[in-house]
Design a protein around this motif. Structure first.
Motif, PDB file in Angstrom:
ATOM      1  N   MET A   1       0.814  -1.157   0.023  1.00 31.41           N
ATOM      2  CA  MET A   1      -0.088  -0.089   0.004  1.00 31.41           C
ATOM      3  C   MET A   1       0.898   1.428  -0.110  1.00 31.41           C
ATOM      4  SD  MET A   1      -1.287  -0.294   3.963  1.00 31.41           S
ATOM      5  CE  MET A   1      -2.595   1.019   3.710  1.00 31.41           C
ATOM      6  N   TYR A   2       2.260   1.018   0.168  1.00 30.02           N
ATOM      7  CA  TYR A   2       2.979   2.412   0.300  1.00 30.02           C
ATOM      8  C   TYR A   2       3.470   2.560  -1.047  1.00 30.02           C
ATOM      9  CZ  TYR A   2       2.742   1.383   5.193  1.00 30.02           C
ATOM     10  OH  TYR A   2       2.280   1.388   6.423  1.00 30.02           O
ATOM     11  N   GLY A   3       3.513   1.750  -1.885  1.00 32.08           N
ATOM     12  CA  GLY A   3       4.198   1.567  -3.273  1.00 32.08           C
ATOM     13  C   GLY A   3       3.731   2.566  -4.179  1.00 32.08           C
ATOM     14  N   ALA A   4       4.225   2.784  -5.243  1.00 29.62           N
ATOM     15  CA  ALA A   4       4.212   3.525  -6.335  1.00 29.62           C
ATOM     16  C   ALA A   4       2.677   3.168  -7.046  1.00 29.62           C
ATOM     17  CB  ALA A   4       5.061   3.443  -7.394  1.00 29.62           C
TER      18      ALA A   4
ATOM     19  N   ASN B   1       8.071  -1.522  -6.068  1.00 34.26           N
ATOM     20  CA  ASN B   1       7.262  -1.352  -4.973  1.00 34.26           C
ATOM     21  C   ASN B   1       5.847  -0.723  -5.397  1.00 34.26           C
ATOM     22  OD1 ASN B   1       8.603  -2.558  -2.548  1.00 34.26           O
ATOM     23  ND2 ASN B   1      10.173  -1.065  -3.360  1.00 34.26           N
TER      24      ASN B   1
ATOM     25  N   SER C   1       1.563  -0.107  -5.429  1.00 33.68           N
ATOM     26  CA  SER C   1       0.360   0.176  -4.616  1.00 33.68           C
ATOM     27  C   SER C   1      -0.796  -0.333  -5.556  1.00 33.68           C
ATOM     28  CB  SER C   1       0.439   1.523  -3.929  1.00 33.68           C
ATOM     29  OG  SER C   1       0.384   2.589  -4.655  1.00 33.68           O
TER      30      SER C   1
ATOM     31  N   SER D   1       5.080   5.904  -3.178  1.00 27.75           N
ATOM     32  CA  SER D   1       6.409   5.925  -3.691  1.00 27.75           C
ATOM     33  C   SER D   1       6.985   4.449  -4.151  1.00 27.75           C
ATOM     34  CB  SER D   1       7.084   6.655  -2.454  1.00 27.75           C
ATOM     35  OG  SER D   1       8.446   6.227  -2.466  1.00 27.75           O
ATOM     36  N   ASN D   2       7.863   4.563  -4.903  1.00 26.85           N
ATOM     37  CA  ASN D   2       8.573   3.319  -5.325  1.00 26.85           C
ATOM     38  C   ASN D   2       9.608   2.923  -4.276  1.00 26.85           C
ATOM     39  OD1 ASN D   2       8.862   1.129  -6.923  1.00 26.85           O
ATOM     40  ND2 ASN D   2      10.484   2.091  -8.117  1.00 26.85           N
TER      41      ASN D   2
END
Lengths: 179, 179
Positions: A85-88, A126, A128, B167-168
């Protein structure tokens, strides 16, 4: 190219149904293999039974050294996508990943509990699937559906004993009897 | 237009985590309301806590008379889509449903256990997200993602105490403190 799914962590009783759903979603949506980092007989048996009845060559594996597995995968023409859920934003990054997928295999990581920092660092992406808390099953499903653009959803599985014929108004099941 | 999700059946301990994932997936992917037919304090509390922290107006309801609820929904400018592995191919039927959605609300039904025949009959569309056994969480996720074409995935939720910036390569969380 090939897709594998790595389920990081698994808290026994608490996760057994969610982990089974992760594995079956991986299989139904086009992945070739599910890898767990924790043994769970119940999950393994459920998945193997589905493969036996519904066909195909979906693989089930349990590994202990997941960091090594990831590094190996990357060294053998693979990229690693960690769903978090934190990813791009998947809406923005999916085209790039699809382009990579034309020539490379993908390892998709979905965590059960808090994912160790190393997973974020080892991942090439990473990503989202929304930044709201929801479900690793949902995230994996949407990622694979977008990756394959719906193409894997209705493919035939070899050696299936059970097969369904889609219908808006009736249940149509074909069951192949053992000789 | 509005989307509601009806979770038909729920087998207590066995389903509590899957039912929670169904509810959170509904919320995160753009539905306005989840309706259960069985009370479960654990599921209700989990969902309400998420709404409190992550914002928005997602509704949680428990009803006893689900057939009446469906009939009422249909009478009030609504169509009913039942997600089932026996249903018509989502790849082929989605355009028609999206066209209906321009002027009508949608009630999506996802079952926990074997779904009563009446649900098939009351549904305007019985839709399969693949004809392989996988997960109602996955089916709901893909259906909503396709319905909204990714548009609801990153919308802002009002009055959120917690918010993530995608964010990646890092975890970026904004937490609003109570005054």
């Amino acid at each position: 190219m090939r897709v594998e799914v790595l389920r990081l962590g698994h808290r026994g009783e608490r996760d057994k149904r969610i982990s089974t759903h992760v594995a079956l979603t991986a299989r139904a949506l086009g992945a070739d293999k599910i890898i767990f980092t924790v043994e769970d007989e119940h999950v393994e048996e459920s998945v193997k039974k589905i493969v036996e009845n519904w066909g195909g060559n979906f693989k089930f594996e349990v590994i202990k050294k997941w960091k090594e597995y990831i590094k190996n995968f990357k060294e053998n023409n693979g990229i690693v996508v960690h769903l978090t859920m934190y990813g791009a934003n998947v809406n923005e990054i999916m085209d790039e990943i699809k382009k990579e997928f034309e020539g490379k295999n993908i390892l998709v990581i979905v965590g059960a509990e808090k994912v160790p920092k190393e997973a974020y660092e080892l991942a090439d992406y990473n990503v989202s699937i929304g930044n709201q808390p929801h479900s690793e099953v949902a995230a994996l499903a949407i990622f694979l559906d977008r990756l394959f653009e719906g193409k894997t959803l209705y493919r035939k599985f070899e050696n299936a004993k059970i097969r369904i014929i889609p219908s808006n108004d009736k249940k149509q099941v074909i069951i192949k009897k053992d000789k």
